[in-house]
Motif scaffolding. Structure first.
Motif: not given
Length: 323
Positions: A49-56, A275-276, A280-281, A284-286
């Motif tokens: 969901r977080r990656i989908a938001q970023k791709l959007t 995205a990665m 912000d991502v 988020f991941a860390t």
């Protein structure tokens, strides 16, 4: 004349393929569905969901998640495998996908060919998790109790054949831990059972439980990886906790149906890498205890093959029977 017709046919096919690829350079030009083959709330769902938001944000087109749970992820995987190879239906999964051939005698799609690995990202350690009020303070405590009290400990997972199931079986082989498996309908449900005292511990990838860790609801006894995590520096690695042979690391990844044009796969890989790499991502991941790196194409496929070999050895060692 036959040679001329053959050459003409080949030229037309090449022209069509080039035109199709060029038409796809505008990808995406409509919404993209990412099927998560598990219930909401688990690690794959959260990260996707977080990656989908970023791709959007990056593409200006909606990337949205649809949960299609059931059958250890096979229902959702089958849906994507039977979808058009146009880049508008994708699957998100984790290392559980590499386990499926060890769980099922026969799958409803061609496992080797029907889904194409796009990229793996958000590599996350696995952790032994207990409730905050658990009497077990270390992995050593858990192992010692299980050996002194055979049949007393239970561990929960999101279902038989999932990554946590195989990962726990691998830990039992690496540490001498002895516990009984209790499968649930999803990783989130297993965590609720842990909080409610129905099970004694679970193995989970860190993104799925960091919220409960920060909320003081659960405690981590050990994490996989060569170094302690910045997010939980007080938690030892498995090597430090007495199980140096345990090195299971989970990830989230994307797959596309076969036939998806290379131009689309390349675009997806570029956008995922972008995205990665975003601040912000990365944060988020860390914060979830993950490593925000990306494996694309051949490197990701090689990772999946290595995982499959690991899980095959676990299945043979513990005698897991295929369904």
């Amino acid at each position: 004349m036959r040679r001329i017709h053959t050459s003409l046919g080949a030229a037309l096919a090449l022209t069509f393929a080039m035109a199709h690829a060029m038409a796809q350079t505008g990808y995406p030009d409509k919404a993209v569905k990412i099927v998560v083959p598990y219930p909401p709330g688990g690690a794959v769902d959260q990260v996707t969901r977080r990656i989908a938001q970023k791709l959007t944000e990056q593409t200006g087109q909606s990337f949205f998640v649809e949960n299609k749970a059931g059958g250890t992820g096979t229902i959702g995987a089958n849906q994507v495998a039977r979808s058009p190879g146009d880049g508008y239906t994708l699957m998100a999964n984790d290392t559980t996908y590499s386990i499926l051939p060890q769980v099922f005698e026969k799958l409803s799609w061609d496992y080797a060919n029907d889904l194409v690995p796009v990229a793996g990202f958000n590599f996350a350690p696995t952790a032994v998790v207990v409730a905050a009020n658990s009497p077990f303070k270390t992995l050593g405590d858990l192992v010692a109790y299980s050996q002194a009290n055979p049949g007393k400990l239970n561990y929960g997972t999101g279902g038989a054949g999932t990554m946590p199931h195989f990962a726990t079986e691998a830990l039992q082989g690496a540490s001498g831990l002895k516990a009984t498996h209790v499968p649930f309908k999803g990783a989130g449900e297993a965590t609720l059972a842990l909080l409610g005292g129905t099970i004694d511990f679970q193995i989970a990838s860190t993104p799925g439980v960091m919220g409960q860790v920060r909320g003081g609801k659960v405690r981590l006894l050990a994490v996989s990886g060569e170094q302690r995590l910045k997010a939980v520096p007080d938690v030892p690695t498995f090597a430090q906790a007495g199980a140096p042979g345990y090195k299971v690391v989970n990830f989230t990844g994307l797959w596309a149906p076969k036939g998806t044009p290379e131009a689309v796969l390349s675009k997806l890989r570029q956008e995922i890498t972008k995205a990665m790499a975003s601040a912000d991502v990365q944060t988020f991941a860390t914060d979830l205890g993950a490593v925000p790196s990306v494996l694309s194409g051949t490197a990701f496929a090689d990772k999946l093959k290595a995982d499959a070999q690991l899980w095959e050895s676990v299945a043979v060692k513990v005698g897991i029977e295929k369904q």
